[in-house]
Scaffold this motif. Structure first.
Motif, short mmCIF file in Angstrom:
data_model
loop_
_atom_site.label_atom_id
_atom_site.label_comp_id
_atom_site.label_asym_id
_atom_site.label_seq_id
_atom_site.Cartn_x
_atom_site.Cartn_y
_atom_site.Cartn_z
N LEU A 144 127.60 52.42 21.17
CA LEU A 144 128.83 52.48 20.37
C LEU A 144 129.71 53.64 20.81
O LEU A 144 130.94 53.51 20.88
N GLU A 145 129.10 54.78 21.13
CA GLU A 145 129.85 55.94 21.59
C GLU A 145 130.59 55.64 22.90
O GLU A 145 131.77 55.97 23.05
N LEU A 146 129.90 55.01 23.84
CA LEU A 146 130.52 54.67 25.13
C LEU A 146 131.75 53.79 24.93
O LEU A 146 132.79 53.99 25.57
N TYR A 147 131.63 52.83 24.04
CA TYR A 147 132.74 51.91 23.79
C TYR A 147 133.89 52.61 23.08
O TYR A 147 135.06 52.47 23.46
N LYS A 148 133.58 53.36 22.02
CA LYS A 148 134.62 54.00 21.22
C LYS A 148 135.38 55.06 22.01
O LYS A 148 136.60 55.20 21.88
N VAL A 149 134.67 55.83 22.83
CA VAL A 149 135.35 56.82 23.65
C VAL A 149 136.25 56.14 24.67
O VAL A 149 137.37 56.57 24.94
N SER A 182 139.04 56.15 20.54
CA SER A 182 138.86 56.44 19.11
C SER A 182 138.56 57.92 18.87
O SER A 182 138.97 58.49 17.86
N TRP A 183 137.81 58.54 19.79
CA TRP A 183 137.55 59.98 19.76
C TRP A 183 137.15 60.41 21.16
O TRP A 183 137.05 59.58 22.08
N SER A 184 136.93 61.70 21.36
CA SER A 184 136.63 62.20 22.70
C SER A 184 135.69 63.39 22.64
O SER A 184 135.52 64.02 21.59
N TYR A 185 135.10 63.69 23.81
CA TYR A 185 134.25 64.87 23.99
C TYR A 185 134.90 65.71 25.09
O TYR A 185 134.72 65.41 26.28
N TRP A 215 130.47 58.60 31.57
CA TRP A 215 131.72 57.93 31.18
C TRP A 215 132.37 58.62 29.97
O TRP A 215 132.85 57.98 29.04
N GLY A 216 132.34 59.95 30.01
CA GLY A 216 133.00 60.72 28.97
C GLY A 216 132.17 60.97 27.72
O GLY A 216 132.65 61.60 26.78
N VAL A 217 130.91 60.50 27.71
CA VAL A 217 130.05 60.63 26.53
C VAL A 217 128.81 61.46 26.86
O VAL A 217 128.03 61.07 27.74
N PRO A 218 128.60 62.59 26.20
CA PRO A 218 127.37 63.36 26.42
C PRO A 218 126.17 62.64 25.81
O PRO A 218 126.29 62.03 24.73
N HIS A 233 137.08 44.83 16.18
CA HIS A 233 138.29 45.10 15.38
C HIS A 233 139.42 45.68 16.22
O HIS A 233 140.57 45.72 15.77
N HIS A 234 139.12 46.12 17.45
CA HIS A 234 140.17 46.59 18.34
C HIS A 234 141.03 45.44 18.87
O HIS A 234 142.15 45.66 19.33
N PHE A 235 140.49 44.23 18.82
CA PHE A 235 141.18 43.08 19.41
C PHE A 235 141.54 42.01 18.38
O PHE A 235 142.54 41.31 18.55
N ILE A 236 140.72 41.85 17.35
CA ILE A 236 140.97 40.82 16.34
C ILE A 236 140.99 41.47 14.96
O ILE A 236 140.92 42.69 14.83
#
Length: 264
Positions: free
Chosen positions: A77-82, A86-89, A98-101, A149-152
Motif C-alpha cells: 500500500l505504501e509503494l502505491y500511495k507514494v 498521497s504522501w512522501s518520505y 521506489w521512494g518508500v523506506p 479510488h484514485h481512478f473510480i
C-alpha cells in the motif's frame, strides 16, 4: 478505577511495538546518529525489537506470522500511495525502494502486533461473528478501494455502511481481573481508528512521512483521515480474527482426533 488501571496497563503492554517505533522516531528527530541514515536506523531498531519480542516471548510464532502478513500488505500500500503522491518520505536511505523506506511496513505491522497482543492479554471473545465469506469479501473490497479510488468512485462510505450492517449483531468481550465486559465490535473499530489518527499526528510531527500539506511546515492531519484508518483497522481485525478462528478450529480438530478412539 482499579479495573480502569489494569485495563490501561494491559493496553500499554500490547502497545510495546508501536511505542518503540514512536520513541525511535522522536529520538532520531533530535539526535543525529553518524554513519547511518535515519530511515535505515529506524528499520534496524524495528528488526531488533521484533527479534527481542520473539526471544523473550512477548509474541508467539503464530503472531509473528500475522505481523509478517501485515508488513507485506502495508508495504504494498505504501509503494502505491507514494507513487500516487498521497504522501512522501523526503529523507535519503539505503533501505528505500521506489521512494518508500522498508521500515514503513513495520508501522502497519505494529498495529497487527497491538491487536494480537490485546486479543491474548484481554482474552478477547467474539459473539455472532458473521459468515466468513462475507467477511472476506468485505475485507478485500475495503483494501482494494484504497487503490481504486484514485481512478473510480470512492466507495468508503458505502463500505462503512456495509460494515455496520454485517457486524450490527457482533459483540467483542474482553476480561479484566476476571470481570468480563462487552462492546459492539463496530464501536471498537471507531475507537482504534481514532487512536491511530492521534498516533499518525505524532508520527508525522516527528517526520515518519509527510503529507502534501505538510511540505512547508507540520500541520495536524485532516480529521477525515480517521475514516481511512477505521477502514484499515477493519481489514486488520478481520485478518487477525479469521486466522484466530482457523487456528482455533485446528486445535479443536486435533483435540478431537487425540481423544476419539474412532478417529484413530
Amino acid at each position: 478505577m482499579r479495573q480502569l488501571f489494569f485495563f490501561g496497563l494491559e493496553q500499554a503492554k500490547a502497545c510495546f511495538f508501536p511505542v518503540i517505533i514512536f520513541l525511535t522516531l522522536a529520538i532520531t528527530k533530535v539526535v543525529e546518529v553518524p554513519f547511518i541514515a535515519r530511515y535505515d536506523l529506524i528499520l534496524l531498531v524495528c528488526l531488533l525489537t521484533q527479534l527481542f519480542m520473539i526471544i523473550f516471548k512477548f509474541e508467539t510464532l503464530d503472531e509473528v506470522k500475522v505481523i509478517g502478513v501485515f508488513h507485506l500488505i502495508g508495504l504494498a500500500l505504501e509503494l502505491y500511495k507514494v507513487h500516487m503522491g498521497s504522501w512522501s518520505y523526503p529523507e535519503d536511505a539505503i533501505t528505500k525502494i521506489w521512494g518508500v523506506p522498508l521500515y514503513s511496513g513495520f508501522m502497519y505491522a505494529s498495529v497487527a502486533s497491538y491487536m494480537c497482543q490485546a486479543w491474548r492479554r484481554l482474552k478477547l471473545r467474539i459473539t455472532n461473528w458473521p459468515a466468513t465469506w462475507g467477511v472476506v469479501l468485505l475485507s478485500v473490497a475495503i483494501y482494494f478501494n484504497f487503490y481504486t479510488h484514485h481512478f473510480i468512485f470512492d466507495f468508503r462510505w458505502i463500505l462503512k455502511i456495509l460494515t455496520l450492517l454485517v457486524f450490527y449483531r457482533t459483540f467483542v468481550y474482553f476480561t479484566i481481573l476476571k470481570r468480563t465486559y462487552a462492546m459492539p465490535l463496530s464501536l471498537s473499530f471507531v475507537l482504534i481508528g481514532f487512536f491511530i489518527w492521534i498516533a499518525e499526528n505524532i508520527a508525522t510531527f516527528f517526520g515518519a512521512w509527510r503529507y502534501p500539506n505538510q511540505s512547508q511546515q507540520w500541520e495536524i492531519v485532516h480529521f477525515g483521515k480517521i475514516s481511512s484508518w477505521l477502514l484499515l483497522v477493519i481489514v486488520s481485525f478481520m485478518i487477525v480474527a479469521l486466522l484466530k478462528h482457523i487456528k482455533e478450529n485446528q486445535s479443536q480438530d486435533k483435540h478431537f482426533a487425540e481423544n476419539n478412539p474412532l478417529s484413530k
